[in-house]
Write a protein that holds these residues in place. Structure first.
Motif, PDB file in Angstrom:
ATOM      1  N   HIS A   1       2.960   1.726  -3.483  1.00  0.00           N
ATOM      2  CA  HIS A   1       2.108   2.154  -4.599  1.00  0.00           C
ATOM      3  C   HIS A   1       1.505   3.533  -4.348  1.00  0.00           C
ATOM      4  O   HIS A   1       1.356   4.335  -5.279  1.00  0.00           O
ATOM      5  N   THR A   2       1.153   3.827  -3.101  1.00  0.00           N
ATOM      6  CA  THR A   2       0.576   5.135  -2.789  1.00  0.00           C
ATOM      7  C   THR A   2       1.610   6.238  -2.979  1.00  0.00           C
ATOM      8  O   THR A   2       1.321   7.276  -3.597  1.00  0.00           O
TER       9      THR A   2
ATOM     10  N   PHE B   1       0.835  -1.209   0.000  1.00  0.00           N
ATOM     11  CA  PHE B   1       0.000   0.000   0.000  1.00  0.00           C
ATOM     12  C   PHE B   1       0.868   1.256   0.000  1.00  0.00           C
ATOM     13  O   PHE B   1       0.623   2.195  -0.776  1.00  0.00           O
TER      14      PHE B   1
ATOM     15  N   MET C   1       1.695   9.430  -5.486  1.00  0.00           N
ATOM     16  CA  MET C   1       1.911  10.796  -5.012  1.00  0.00           C
ATOM     17  C   MET C   1       3.063  11.464  -5.770  1.00  0.00           C
ATOM     18  O   MET C   1       2.989  12.644  -6.126  1.00  0.00           O
TER      19      MET C   1
ATOM     20  N   THR D   1      -4.683  12.740  -1.752  1.00  0.00           N
ATOM     21  CA  THR D   1      -5.915  11.947  -1.717  1.00  0.00           C
ATOM     22  C   THR D   1      -6.103  11.052  -2.935  1.00  0.00           C
ATOM     23  O   THR D   1      -6.633   9.944  -2.800  1.00  0.00           O
TER      24      THR D   1
ATOM     25  N   PRO E   1      -3.984   9.169  -4.923  1.00  0.00           N
ATOM     26  CA  PRO E   1      -3.406   7.815  -4.809  1.00  0.00           C
ATOM     27  C   PRO E   1      -3.949   7.012  -3.641  1.00  0.00           C
ATOM     28  O   PRO E   1      -4.071   5.784  -3.741  1.00  0.00           O
ATOM     29  N   VAL E   2      -4.276   7.679  -2.527  1.00  0.00           N
ATOM     30  CA  VAL E   2      -4.841   6.950  -1.384  1.00  0.00           C
ATOM     31  C   VAL E   2      -6.183   6.331  -1.768  1.00  0.00           C
ATOM     32  O   VAL E   2      -6.441   5.151  -1.496  1.00  0.00           O
TER      33      VAL E   2
ATOM     34  N   MET F   1      -5.770   3.391  -4.075  1.00  0.00           N
ATOM     35  CA  MET F   1      -5.170   2.201  -3.481  1.00  0.00           C
ATOM     36  C   MET F   1      -6.075   1.493  -2.485  1.00  0.00           C
ATOM     37  O   MET F   1      -5.904   0.298  -2.240  1.00  0.00           O
TER      38      MET F   1
END
Length: 311
Positions: free
Chosen positions: A107-108, A104, A112, A152, A154-155, A158
């Motif tokens: 990738h996040t 997580f 970003m 926000t 990418p969060v 994911m």
């Protein structure tokens, strides 16, 4: 050993192999990765400290540069220490929860970084194409909105992947042929269809492709404006800056997209090549960004020199 509920079987641990086929060379491979990681730590921490300590560095460019440095520190630190643990101490085992958390985070932070590189391209576009309206376009409110979007998007992209991984049943396969945990590497161990995971992974990767396209359009307009500058020295200086920026963008986007797409389409690519390239995009850009965006930025460079030359 496995813990179960009514529908899924999750292993207590996974086994990260490192770089498949190059296990005997892990010690040598670790040396450049460790060196580059230390450069990334020192460079990004220096930029953050300088921007934080100097109240005159409050232009949008430095705002985005500070965000980029923070993301670079997080991206490299979420992956490289685990990688070095495998190379040096044979620390191959990682808990299921820790593996999913690392997936997580990597990738996040990758998402970003892509978003902030796009924001920086837009900042340069406004600075060169609309210099008289620069401060009226990039107001504090706009900058805050862009900052929230960088975090926000990418969060939110994911979060579904966490569910897609947790819903999968894992049987006896626990070996991940990689040096860190990532989405498709985990999903391929499942003893069930991962079609939805693959489709959603491509959907997420499409945002990287969109960012690449938008960054390319921004720099095309920037270069168009540069070539219309009346002064040859000004053109040369702007082209030098743009060229180095574009080089960093290529170093980040090329291996990251290569890693995403190789899982789906790169059946004939040697696995050690895929893993080496995947390792590069979590360590090379964080080390290069402070040099390209920081040291080549005159106010940052002057303050760095002042710090190291002052008595």
């Amino acid at each position: 050993m496995f813990h179960t509920n009514t529908t899924t079987f999750h292993p207590d641990t996974f086994f990260l192999t490192g770089i498949p086929g190059l296990e005997d060379s892990h010690g040598w491979i670790s040396l450049p990765f460790c060196s580059i990681y230390l450069v990334a730590l020192l460079g990004n921490a220096t930029i953050l400290l300088i921007i934080w300590a100097d109240s005159t560095l409050r232009d949008p460019m430095f705002y985005f540069l500070a965000i980029l440095s923070a993301i670079d520190l997080a991206l490299s630190t979420s992956s490289v220490p685990r990688m070095l643990g495998i190379f040096w101490f044979d620390a191959h085992e990682i808990g299921f929860g820790a593996c999913v958390a690392q997936m997580f985070l990597i990738h996040t932070f990758t998402g970003m970084e892509s978003a902030v590189l796009l924001a920086m391209a837009f900042d340069r576009y406004v600075a060169i194409r609309r210099p008289l309206h620069y401060t009226t376009i990039l107001t504090p409110r706009v900058l805050a909105s862009i900052g929230v979007g960088i975090i926000t998007r990418p969060v939110l992209l994911m979060l579904p992947i966490l569910y897609l991984i947790h819903r999968l049943p894992f049987c006896e396969a626990q070996i991940i042929a990689h040096s860190y945990c990532e989405h498709m590497g985990i999903a391929k161990l499942a003893c069930a269809s991962i079609r939805i995971n693959a489709i959603y992974g491509l959907f997420v990767a499409s945002f990287l492709i969109l960012d690449v396209a938008l960054v390319g359009i921004s720099y095309a307009y920037i270069l168009g404006a540069v070539f219309r500058l009346p002064s040859q020295d000004a053109r040369h200086k702007a082209l030098s800056t743009c060229g180095s920026h574009i080089g960093v963008l290529c170093v980040f986007y090329t291996p990251s997209l290569f890693s995403f797409l190789t899982h789906r389409f790169g059946k004939k690519i040697p696995h050690y090549v895929h893993i080496l390239v995947a390792n590069l995009y979590v360590v090379i850009p964080p080390a290069l960004n402070p040099i390209i965006y920081g040291v080549r930025t005159k106010p940052i460079r002057e303050r760095v020199i002042r710090v190291f030359t002052s008595k």
